[in-house]
Design an enzyme around this catalytic site. Structure first.
Site, PDB file in Angstrom:
ATOM      1  N   GLY A  50       0.704  -1.291   0.031  1.00 29.07           N
ATOM      2  CA  GLY A  50       0.040   0.096  -0.217  1.00 29.07           C
ATOM      3  C   GLY A  50       0.820   1.241   0.003  1.00 29.07           C
ATOM      4  N   SER A  51       2.010   1.237  -0.534  1.00 36.55           N
ATOM      5  CA  SER A  51       2.650   2.454  -0.371  1.00 36.55           C
ATOM      6  C   SER A  51       2.319   3.364  -1.472  1.00 36.55           C
ATOM      7  CB  SER A  51       4.248   2.367  -0.868  1.00 36.55           C
ATOM      8  OG  SER A  51       4.322   1.863  -2.245  1.00 36.55           O
ATOM      9  N   ASN A  52       1.740   2.998  -2.697  1.00 33.93           N
ATOM     10  CA  ASN A  52       0.850   4.094  -3.497  1.00 33.93           C
ATOM     11  C   ASN A  52      -0.332   4.700  -2.699  1.00 33.93           C
ATOM     12  OD1 ASN A  52       2.210   4.283  -6.087  1.00 33.93           O
ATOM     13  ND2 ASN A  52       2.360   2.257  -6.041  1.00 33.93           N
TER      14      ASN A  52
ATOM     15  N   LYS B 275     -16.078 -14.835 -10.263  1.00 33.78           N
ATOM     16  CA  LYS B 275     -15.366 -13.468 -10.036  1.00 33.78           C
ATOM     17  C   LYS B 275     -16.397 -12.124 -10.270  1.00 33.78           C
ATOM     18  CE  LYS B 275     -10.970 -15.395 -11.418  1.00 33.78           C
ATOM     19  NZ  LYS B 275     -10.087 -15.774 -12.616  1.00 33.78           N
TER      20      LYS B 275
ATOM     21  N   ARG C  63      -5.389  -8.222  -9.396  1.00 34.58           N
ATOM     22  CA  ARG C  63      -6.535  -8.908  -9.661  1.00 34.58           C
ATOM     23  C   ARG C  63      -6.899  -8.176 -10.964  1.00 34.58           C
ATOM     24  NH1 ARG C  63      -8.923 -13.090  -6.834  1.00 34.58           N
ATOM     25  NH2 ARG C  63      -7.754 -12.942  -4.594  1.00 34.58           N
TER      26      ARG C  63
ATOM     27  N   ASN D 273      -5.246   2.870 -12.660  1.00 28.17           N
ATOM     28  CA  ASN D 273      -4.248   1.718 -11.972  1.00 28.17           C
ATOM     29  C   ASN D 273      -2.888   2.434 -12.245  1.00 28.17           C
ATOM     30  OD1 ASN D 273      -3.261  -0.681 -11.093  1.00 28.17           O
ATOM     31  ND2 ASN D 273      -2.941  -1.302 -13.326  1.00 28.17           N
TER      32      ASN D 273
ATOM     33  N   HIS E 139       0.829   0.938 -12.851  1.00 27.99           N
ATOM     34  CA  HIS E 139       1.657  -0.126 -13.203  1.00 27.99           C
ATOM     35  C   HIS E 139       3.099   0.139 -13.432  1.00 27.99           C
ATOM     36  CE1 HIS E 139       2.330  -4.024 -15.010  1.00 27.99           C
ATOM     37  NE2 HIS E 139       3.119  -3.308 -16.038  1.00 27.99           N
TER      38      HIS E 139
HETATM   39  C1  GAR Z   1       3.507  -1.164  -7.243  1.00 28.36           C
HETATM   40  O1  GAR Z   1       4.783  -1.237  -7.689  1.00 28.36           O
HETATM   41  C2  GAR Z   1       2.453  -1.254  -8.298  1.00 28.36           C
HETATM   42  O2  GAR Z   1       2.927  -0.405  -9.553  1.00 28.36           O
HETATM   43  C3  GAR Z   1       2.531  -2.681  -8.885  1.00 28.36           C
HETATM   44  O3  GAR Z   1       2.607  -3.306  -7.656  1.00 28.36           O
HETATM   45  C4  GAR Z   1       3.306  -2.499  -6.478  1.00 28.36           C
HETATM   46  C5  GAR Z   1       2.237  -2.091  -5.431  1.00 28.36           C
HETATM   47  O4  GAR Z   1       3.006  -1.413  -4.310  1.00 28.36           O
HETATM   48  N1  GAR Z   1       1.425  -2.993  -9.580  1.00 28.36           N
HETATM   49  C6  GAR Z   1       1.192  -3.903 -10.258  1.00 28.36           C
HETATM   50  O5  GAR Z   1       2.076  -4.696 -10.660  1.00 28.36           O
HETATM   51  C7  GAR Z   1      -0.085  -4.187 -11.311  1.00 28.36           C
HETATM   52  N2  GAR Z   1       0.223  -5.010 -12.114  1.00 28.36           N
HETATM   53  P1  GAR Z   1       2.202  -0.969  -3.206  1.00 28.36           P
HETATM   54  O6  GAR Z   1       1.365  -1.955  -2.660  1.00 28.36           O
HETATM   55  O7  GAR Z   1       3.540  -0.553  -2.250  1.00 28.36           O
HETATM   56  O8  GAR Z   1       1.655   0.333  -3.699  1.00 28.36           O
END
Ligand code: GAR
Length: 219
Positions: free
Chosen positions: A12-14, A65, A91, A107, A109
């Site tokens: 969850g850093s984003n 789903k 997901r 999202n 990525h």
């Molecule tokens: C982040 O790097 C995000 O870009 C990636 O997962 C990580 C989550 O980090 N997302 C994907 O790969 C989606 N396909 P976070 O939980 O610290 O935000």
């Protein structure tokens, strides 16, 4: 003020970057709810620390789903959410949620889409041998990381990079461009024309690192 909801599966850093942007008054929005599919996601701790409502929805409790995503959509609607942010939500989003929030799901990525979609975008970049990778904020459609691109940041891939070192370098840019994309949305400045997202009243591109450049002056 824009009401948002966050879907996260892990660290969850984003999610934290969005919380910080709101608390620092760089983003006029509220986070009405965190929804997670993982009861041990660290994102839950972050929600608790910032008094954000959170719920765990167990995908195993749903026969399909689509039913799982219908439940998520219902919870978000109940909270009055206007923009959904996927923040490390692992997901592929299904039609019932997309139809409930058309062009209102974003999202982040960790690659320069359309390169390296799916899982482990950073490792894919290293294995392929590219010299530049980065991150992308995009609107979500029914494909895997295929929706219209909002903002991208380019990040160098260094010769000694491991998946971890590259991930960390990319992550610091994720934390910049995600709040920026949400801010542009909150100001009504994102217009989707087919596959393209037009950003209204944005300064001309002057940097090859963040495209478009983050407009720090009116942040
Ligand atoms: C982040 O790097 C995000 O870009 C990636 O997962 C990580 C989550 O980090 N997302 C994907 O790969 C989606 N396909 P976070 O939980 O610290 O935000």
């Amino acid at each position: 003020m824009l009401k948002t909801g966050v879907l996260a599966s892990g660290r969850g850093s984003n999610f934290q970057a969005i919380i910080d942007a709101i608390e620092n008054k760089n983003l006029k929005a509220s986070i009405e709810i965190l929804i997670t599919d993982n009861p041990s996601a660290f994102a839950i701790e972050r929600a608790k620390r910032h008094n954000i409502k959170y719920i765990f929805i167990n995908p195993k409790e749903f026969a399909t789903k689509d039913e799982f995503f219908k439940k998520i959509a219902d919870e978000l609607k109940t909270c009055g959410v206007e923009l959904v942010m996927l923040a490390g939500f692992m997901r592929i989003v299904r039609k019932p949620l997309i139809d409930a929030f058309p062009n209102k799901i974003m999202n982040i990525h960790p690659a320069l889409l359309p390169a390296f979609p799916g899982l482990h975008g950073q490792k894919q970049a290293i294995d392929y041998g590219v010299k530049i990778s980065g991150c992308t904020v995009h609107f979500v459609d029914e494909g895997m990381d295929t929706g219209p691109v909002i903002i991208q940041a380019a990040v160098p891939v260094l010769p000694d990079d491991t998946e971890d070192t590259l991930s960390e370098r990319i992550l610091s840019f994720e934390h910049r461009i995600y709040p920026e994309a949400v801010r542009l949305f909150s100001e009504g400045r994102l217009e989707i024309k087919g596959r393209k997202v037009v950003i209204k009243d944005h300064p001309p591109v002057s940097s090859n690192i963040v495209n478009p450049p983050i407009d720090e002056t009116d942040a």
